[in-house]
Scaffold this motif. Sequence first.
Motif, PDB file in Angstrom:
ATOM      1  N   PHE A  50      55.317  51.928  31.147  1.00 51.29           N
ATOM      2  CA  PHE A  50      53.868  51.752  30.978  1.00 51.29           C
ATOM      3  C   PHE A  50      53.573  50.512  30.129  1.00 51.29           C
ATOM      4  O   PHE A  50      52.702  49.702  30.473  1.00 51.29           O
ATOM      5  N   GLN A  53      54.306  47.447  32.141  1.00 53.26           N
ATOM      6  CA  GLN A  53      53.271  47.279  33.160  1.00 53.26           C
ATOM      7  C   GLN A  53      51.975  46.745  32.555  1.00 53.26           C
ATOM      8  O   GLN A  53      51.328  45.852  33.115  1.00 53.26           O
ATOM      9  N   TYR A 128      41.835  47.341  37.717  1.00 55.15           N
ATOM     10  CA  TYR A 128      43.173  47.880  37.466  1.00 55.15           C
ATOM     11  C   TYR A 128      43.440  48.041  35.966  1.00 55.15           C
ATOM     12  O   TYR A 128      43.996  49.053  35.523  1.00 55.15           O
ATOM     13  N   GLN A 131      42.030  51.112  33.163  1.00 55.94           N
ATOM     14  CA  GLN A 131      42.603  52.439  32.940  1.00 55.94           C
ATOM     15  C   GLN A 131      43.641  52.464  31.822  1.00 55.94           C
ATOM     16  O   GLN A 131      43.955  53.540  31.287  1.00 55.94           O
ATOM     17  N   ILE A 135      44.769  55.568  28.822  1.00 55.80           N
ATOM     18  CA  ILE A 135      46.103  56.169  28.898  1.00 55.80           C
ATOM     19  C   ILE A 135      46.900  55.854  27.632  1.00 55.80           C
ATOM     20  O   ILE A 135      47.630  56.715  27.113  1.00 55.80           O
ATOM     21  N   GLU A 194      50.797  61.359  35.584  1.00 52.88           N
ATOM     22  CA  GLU A 194      50.030  60.124  35.753  1.00 52.88           C
ATOM     23  C   GLU A 194      50.865  58.859  35.596  1.00 52.88           C
ATOM     24  O   GLU A 194      50.666  57.892  36.352  1.00 52.88           O
ATOM     25  N   LEU A 198      50.975  55.747  38.192  1.00 47.91           N
ATOM     26  CA  LEU A 198      50.392  54.469  37.779  1.00 47.91           C
ATOM     27  C   LEU A 198      51.409  53.340  37.915  1.00 47.91           C
ATOM     28  O   LEU A 198      51.073  52.240  38.374  1.00 47.91           O
ATOM     29  N   TYR A 199      52.649  53.607  37.556  1.00 44.22           N
ATOM     30  CA  TYR A 199      53.690  52.580  37.630  1.00 44.22           C
ATOM     31  C   TYR A 199      53.946  52.172  39.082  1.00 44.22           C
ATOM     32  O   TYR A 199      54.175  50.997  39.382  1.00 44.22           O
ATOM     33  N   ARG A 201      51.731  52.206  41.483  1.00 45.45           N
ATOM     34  CA  ARG A 201      50.564  51.515  42.035  1.00 45.45           C
ATOM     35  C   ARG A 201      50.555  50.026  41.702  1.00 45.45           C
ATOM     36  O   ARG A 201      49.803  49.258  42.316  1.00 45.45           O
ATOM     37  N   ARG A 202      51.349  49.601  40.752  1.00 45.93           N
ATOM     38  CA  ARG A 202      51.311  48.199  40.329  1.00 45.93           C
ATOM     39  C   ARG A 202      51.663  47.254  41.485  1.00 45.93           C
ATOM     40  O   ARG A 202      51.091  46.164  41.603  1.00 45.93           O
TER      41      ARG A 202
END
Length: 359
Positions: A50, A53, A128, A131, A135, A194, A198-199, A201-202
């Motif tokens: 995270f 990212q 992007y 969010q 988090i 999550e 999320l990772y 979706r990058r």
Amino acid sequence: MAETGKGVTAGKLAINVQKRLTRAQEKVLQKLGKADETRDVVFEEMVANFNKQMTEGTKLQKDLKAYLVAVKTMHDASRRMQDCLADMYEPDWFGKEEVNTLAEDTDTQWLDYHQNITDKSLGTMDTYMTQFPDIKARIAKRDRKLVDFDSARHHFTSLQKGKKKDEAKIAKAEEELGRAQKIFEELNVELQDELPALYDRRVGVYVNTFQSLACHQEKFHKEMSKLCQNLNDIMTKMEEQRQLKKGATAASKTDDGARSEGANHSDLASSAPKGAVTNGSDGELPPGFLYKVKAVHDYTATDGDELELKIGDIVLVLAIDNPEEQDDGWLMGMKESHWIQKKDISAKGVFPENFTQRV
């Protein structure tokens, strides 16, 4: 009880201070090795991904904004160049209206390019990145609740192992442990679901961002290439216009001199035999010829009365019988080599003066 701030009572403030002190004490004990610490290697790897990212996304967002600043700077510089060209472009020059239209079209292309990148590429990154703060705050909260859980666990264990057991305190400690565990696990489960999603979706975000950027770059450069070619064509035609005017001026001056010299040689020209190789008074030109010129450019004849030239050809210039029929910038003559071989002027023709120079 008196309030110490908006929405915060003294009692709540005391509870928050006590929580911070308890957490700080627990962290010290853990670092000193006097209390065990709950570790989750898998979750720690998720947090590392995270953070990586978020760092990459922040850098890309920053670089996109810098790119847009550069586009704006180039747009301003292009506009100033177009304004400069428009200001110094004289009304009688070729393509005045076309140049003004090109300036407007160029400005529109820059505006559209900047707006498209802002809306599509940067807009995607901005959405992007929104969010990450939430988090990140939840990860920090999860870490705090983990410390609370460890602290409650250690407190409950110490009461159970104590020599004098206080059942009431043990029951209360067990209740606090259960509450701390529940809060921690709820946050932990949510984040474990999550963070991996999320990772993943990058990749899609990066693909969309750079595909959009490349698409708009291609469109912009394609349209700008057309406009640049149009401007180049206008400049080329304007230079041709200048050369024609220059040639016409020079031809006018030459024609005035040729008429004067032709009048002086008219009697000599009419009496000279066509087949004789008779030198004039200057010892160089046959009678009837005005002067010599040398071809400095190739010229391909496009009509039957024109003389074809190759670079280096020597041409003997003749006076035109009716000067009023002579076109500006054109001379009458024949190649010296033909005169020497044939000794007649039947091969004479007209040719553009600005393709030759006088010798």
